[in-house]
Design a protein around this motif. Structure first.
Motif, PDB file in Angstrom:
ATOM      1  N   VAL A   1      42.696  46.734 -27.331  1.00  0.00           N
ATOM      2  CA  VAL A   1      41.971  45.574 -27.855  1.00  0.00           C
ATOM      3  C   VAL A   1      42.948  44.426 -28.082  1.00  0.00           C
ATOM      4  O   VAL A   1      42.664  43.260 -27.751  1.00  0.00           O
ATOM      5  CB  VAL A   1      41.232  45.924 -29.166  1.00  0.00           C
ATOM      6  CG1 VAL A   1      40.627  44.664 -29.790  1.00  0.00           C
ATOM      7  CG2 VAL A   1      40.147  46.958 -28.912  1.00  0.00           C
TER       8      VAL A   1
ATOM      9  N   GLU B   1      40.894  51.943 -27.567  1.00  0.00           N
ATOM     10  CA  GLU B   1      41.909  52.027 -28.606  1.00  0.00           C
ATOM     11  C   GLU B   1      42.381  50.629 -29.023  1.00  0.00           C
ATOM     12  O   GLU B   1      42.347  49.677 -28.243  1.00  0.00           O
ATOM     13  CB  GLU B   1      43.111  52.837 -28.098  1.00  0.00           C
ATOM     14  CG  GLU B   1      42.786  54.293 -27.829  1.00  0.00           C
ATOM     15  CD  GLU B   1      44.003  55.061 -27.359  1.00  0.00           C
ATOM     16  OE1 GLU B   1      45.124  54.502 -27.447  1.00  0.00           O
ATOM     17  OE2 GLU B   1      43.841  56.204 -26.911  1.00  0.00           O
ATOM     18  N   GLU B   2      42.846  50.545 -30.269  1.00  0.00           N
ATOM     19  CA  GLU B   2      43.241  49.249 -30.826  1.00  0.00           C
ATOM     20  C   GLU B   2      44.331  48.579 -30.010  1.00  0.00           C
ATOM     21  O   GLU B   2      44.342  47.355 -29.836  1.00  0.00           O
ATOM     22  CB  GLU B   2      43.699  49.413 -32.274  1.00  0.00           C
ATOM     23  CG  GLU B   2      44.020  48.083 -32.944  1.00  0.00           C
ATOM     24  CD  GLU B   2      44.376  48.231 -34.409  1.00  0.00           C
ATOM     25  OE1 GLU B   2      44.617  47.197 -35.067  1.00  0.00           O
ATOM     26  OE2 GLU B   2      44.416  49.376 -34.898  1.00  0.00           O
TER      27      GLU B   2
ATOM     28  N   GLY C   1      35.902  47.350 -30.608  1.00  0.00           N
ATOM     29  CA  GLY C   1      36.691  48.248 -29.770  1.00  0.00           C
ATOM     30  C   GLY C   1      36.364  49.702 -30.051  1.00  0.00           C
ATOM     31  O   GLY C   1      36.235  50.519 -29.128  1.00  0.00           O
ATOM     32  N   GLU C   2      36.213  50.050 -31.331  1.00  0.00           N
ATOM     33  CA  GLU C   2      35.857  51.421 -31.693  1.00  0.00           C
ATOM     34  C   GLU C   2      34.496  51.789 -31.120  1.00  0.00           C
ATOM     35  O   GLU C   2      34.305  52.902 -30.600  1.00  0.00           O
ATOM     36  CB  GLU C   2      35.855  51.576 -33.214  1.00  0.00           C
ATOM     37  CG  GLU C   2      37.241  51.474 -33.840  1.00  0.00           C
ATOM     38  CD  GLU C   2      37.197  51.487 -35.362  1.00  0.00           C
ATOM     39  OE1 GLU C   2      36.066  51.464 -35.919  1.00  0.00           O
ATOM     40  OE2 GLU C   2      38.274  51.516 -35.998  1.00  0.00           O
TER      41      GLU C   2
ATOM     42  N   THR D   1      38.204  44.819 -33.909  1.00  0.00           N
ATOM     43  CA  THR D   1      38.570  46.215 -34.179  1.00  0.00           C
ATOM     44  C   THR D   1      37.345  47.110 -34.136  1.00  0.00           C
ATOM     45  O   THR D   1      37.338  48.159 -33.467  1.00  0.00           O
ATOM     46  CB  THR D   1      39.262  46.331 -35.548  1.00  0.00           C
ATOM     47  OG1 THR D   1      40.441  45.518 -35.555  1.00  0.00           O
ATOM     48  CG2 THR D   1      39.643  47.780 -35.828  1.00  0.00           C
TER      49      THR D   1
END
Length: 712
Positions: free
Chosen positions: A87, A83-84, A77-78, A74
């Motif tokens: 991911v 975006e989640e 990815g940020e 998470t």
């Protein structure tokens, strides 16, 4: 995933957990199991290389992204501006790839590609110089839908095979070239299970040179010339070069060597020593010797299967994918399987090719004279490194060993629910598009697992374990009365064909061999499920929760659902079946549909996009059993008498989907069930020298973590 047989649905993950049995092992047994498991997992890169040119690099990319993210997907990815939701789609792709050990489904041999948009994957890869470099090299291959399947290499690029690689400007392999090289190897006495072929264009005269790569650690000083001929003024040469998969085989042998110190007996030592010799030299005779010893190692606490085992993914049905399995024997479940095996000789007389014969103790001329009860164990796999996790296994595949020494059967208990043990997982409902008639659905679900388990048991023991191949030996003798040949029960005439010296079942029947045999075994299992005296070994009677009558109906419902589900793995563009079992299931469904009188009915609802399976339970004895028995007898006799011509004509026509079936296929694919994945345990040795089991939760993150921890 995007492919001919996948859907965008998130995968279902289950744990292939072995802790309960592992904790009962002694310290020595745990060390033995640990080193064997390490050997098994080190075979994963061999499998990836056998699947596609890009698979090992995809694996390295996943491992590198885990390394740079430290497993915090998470936050990573940020940091990369992803975006989640994307991911998660990356993790789904990674998990499906790792479960299948390559970017083609183990079930179906069709390619799958990432669901996240390519620019988003590129962003994830940009967080590491190593990952970025790998991604740039393989992104096109990873996202391309072509080749869409594994199979004979085609000029259109729809199919590819790593067993037959064309280098540079060379045209794709032809079937005739593959057959010619195979014949050269057979004439030289070279087993082909651990080989791959490479074709190159000769610049001198536009002829071709072919290299047969053999898996081994040893690297001879020079290739071995096998053949050199002139064809239409062009030279065609075939050479043998060893040391394929050398690095991984060295790692495997290191772990097998370490395991030698913890063997329970001399037989196990001989198994490992011959495996080590085979992987070192490439000699398949040494491998076969390991299997002769393996068959005689009865009910070890820790079981193992290693080598180039199953030829399912070779379109020619000869070359085999690597496999490594380590299983822990469940003694309680094994007792029932052992009792069944010890009584198996009398159950053979229930099979259709024995009817009407009094010789060979009532088993007739198309069954082995001596059926010694094989070792039949229930395993909880500690490591199952394979592109497909089968519920049951019957090995070895070498027919001479099976007839002269014997074979083993194993059930992979922690991948299913044996009778009396409920893992809580629901294996019963078919995928969304495929339904069971509402009047039968509750009974189908109630009795599914017990029926399925016994179907697999009988498939392995009395399917793969039965049958005699009529053979002419190299010394001119026969294993049947050549002067008074037995009568073929299909046509009532004396048999007129048999296996000539050097011919084998897989070599002669080629691409249909594995599917025909799996079909034969599936029908054996389905027919035996109905006998009270057989299922009674597992405690099923007319008074139990599931009765023999319940199973008799249930197996036909399962056969109908399995036949429809098989259409997932028919590749329209290449007009081929992607999996031997799927082709077999489709064939059985066709036979039951042809039984007539609405015994088996598939009801199509175009509006709801569903296919509903109905079986008339009043007609199982009048229609179902005769249809399956006649079908089984044909398949058995084709195989026993080496009747490849009639078998091919019959089986290919039976398994060619009509327009109606292709329409059903579209419905099934459009409403496909999510893929089911397994997360498996690992072992480590702690600072006290004790083997510790590492368990994982059934999540995407833990599935990836389990592969990172293997450090292969």
């Amino acid at each position: 995933m995007a492919s001919a047989s996948s859907s965008a649905k998130s995968p279902i993950i289950e744990s292939l957990n072995a802790r309960r049995i592992f904790e009962t092992l002694s310290k020595t047994e745990k060390l033995y199991a640990h080193h064997l498991s390490r050997a098994a997992w080190n075979g994963a890169r061999i499998i990836m290389d056998q699947v596609s040119a890009e698979s090992t690099s995809i694996f390295d990319l996943i491992m590198e992204l885990h390394n740079v993210s430290e497993g915090d997907w998470t936050e990573y990815g940020e940091d990369q501006g992803v975006e989640e939701v994307h991911v998660v789609k990356f993790l789904e792709y990674a998990a499906i790839f790792l479960h299948n050990i390559g970017n083609y489904f183990g079930q179906g041999d069709q390619k799958f590609i990432p669901q996240l948009p390519e620019p988003e994957f590129r962003k994830l890869a940009s967080g590491s110089a190593i990952a970025k470099k790998i991604y740039e090299r393989i992104s096109d291959a990873m996202y391309s839908t072509m080749p869409l399947c594994l199979g004979y290499p085609s000029e259109t690029g729809q199919a590819q095979s790593r067993y037959y690689i064309s280098s540079g400007d060379a045209e794709p392999f032809t079937k005739d070239e593959i057959s010619s090289i195979s014949q050269i190897l057979q004439d030289r006495g070279i087993h082909q299970e651990n080989t791959e072929f490479v074709k190159k264009l000769s610049r001198a005269d536009n002829g071709y040179s072919f290299t047969v790569f053999q898996a081994s650690i040893d690297l001879p000083e020079a290739p071995i010339l096998l053949s050199s001929t002139m064809r239409e003024g062009k030279e065609f040469t075939v050479v043998l070069l060893k040391a394929n998969h050398r690095k991984q085989l060295e790692k495997i042998n290191d772990e097998l060597t370490a395991a030698l110190a913890y063997c329970a007996n001399d037989r196990q030592k001989l198994v490992l020593q011959k495996l080590i010799e085979s992987f070192k030299t490439g000699d398949m005779e040494a491998y076969k010797e390991s299997q002769r010893h393996w068959v005689k190692d009865i009910q070890p606490a820790v079981e193992n299967i290693f080598g180039f085992v199953e030829p399912y993914r070779d379109p020619a049905g000869v070359r085999a994918e690597f496999e490594g399995l380590v299983g822990l024997v469940d003694k309680d479940e094994t007792r029932t399987l052992t009792a069944l095996a010890e009584n198996s000789a009398r159950f053979i007389r229930l099979l259709p090719w024995t009817k009407g014969f009094t010789d060979n103790d009532g088993k007739g001329p198309f069954e082995k004279e001596l059926f010694e009860a094989p070792d039949f164990t229930s395993l909880h796999t500690l490591a199952y490194c394979s592109s497909i996790i089968f519920p049951g296994i019957n090995l070895p595949n070498f027919n001479d060993i099976r007839q002269e020494t014997g074979f083993k059967n194993v059930m992979i208990a922690n991948s299913m629910n044996p009778p009396g043990r409920d893992s809580g997982a629901d294996h019963s409902l078919p995928q969304e598009a495929i339904r069971v008639d509402p009047s039968l659905e509750s009974e189908y679900i109630k009795h599914y697992q017990a029926t399925f388990y016994l179907w697999v048991v009988f498939h392995e023991l009395l399917g793969h374990g039965t049958g005699k191949l009529l053979t002419e030996n190299s010394d001119g003798s026969f294993n049947f009365d050549k002067e008074n040949p037995p009568i073929n029960p299909v046509d009532g005439k004396p048999v007129s064909s048999w296996y000539k010296p050097g011919e084998t079942w897989t070599g002669l029947f080629g691409d249909i061999a594995t599917s025909v045999d799996e079909c034969r075994c599936e029908v054996v299992g389905a027919l035996l499920v109905r006998f009270p005296g057989v299922v009674g070994f597992f405690g099923y009677t007319d008074e139990t929760h599931t009765t023999p009558k319940d199973m008799e109906l249930n197996i036909y419902l399962q056969l109908g659902c399995a036949g429809l589900r098989a259409l997932n793995n028919y590749i329209v563009e290449d007009k081929k079946w992607g999996q031997a079992h799927s082709r077999a299931h489709f064939a059985i469904m066709r036979i039951l549909l042809q039984a007539g009188d609405d015994f088996l009915v598939i009801k199509e609802n175009a509006q709801e996009q569903t296919l509903t399976v109905y079986v008339d339970q009043t007609k199982t004895k009048t229609h179902g059993i005769p249809a399956l028995s006649d079908f089984l007898l044909k398949l058995h006799m084709f195989r026993s008498t080496a009747n490849v011509k009639e078998c091919r004509e019959y089986y290919e026509e039976l398994t060619e989907p009509s327009e109606q079936f292709l329409r059903w296929r579209h419905i099934i694919i459009a409403n496909a069930a999510p893929p089911k994945l397994f997360v498996q345990d690992n072992t480590i040795i702690n600072s006290d020298g004790e083997v510790v089991l590492l368990g994982y939760s059934p999540t995407l993150e833990d599935l990836v973590d389990s592969w990172v921890d293997r450090n292969i």
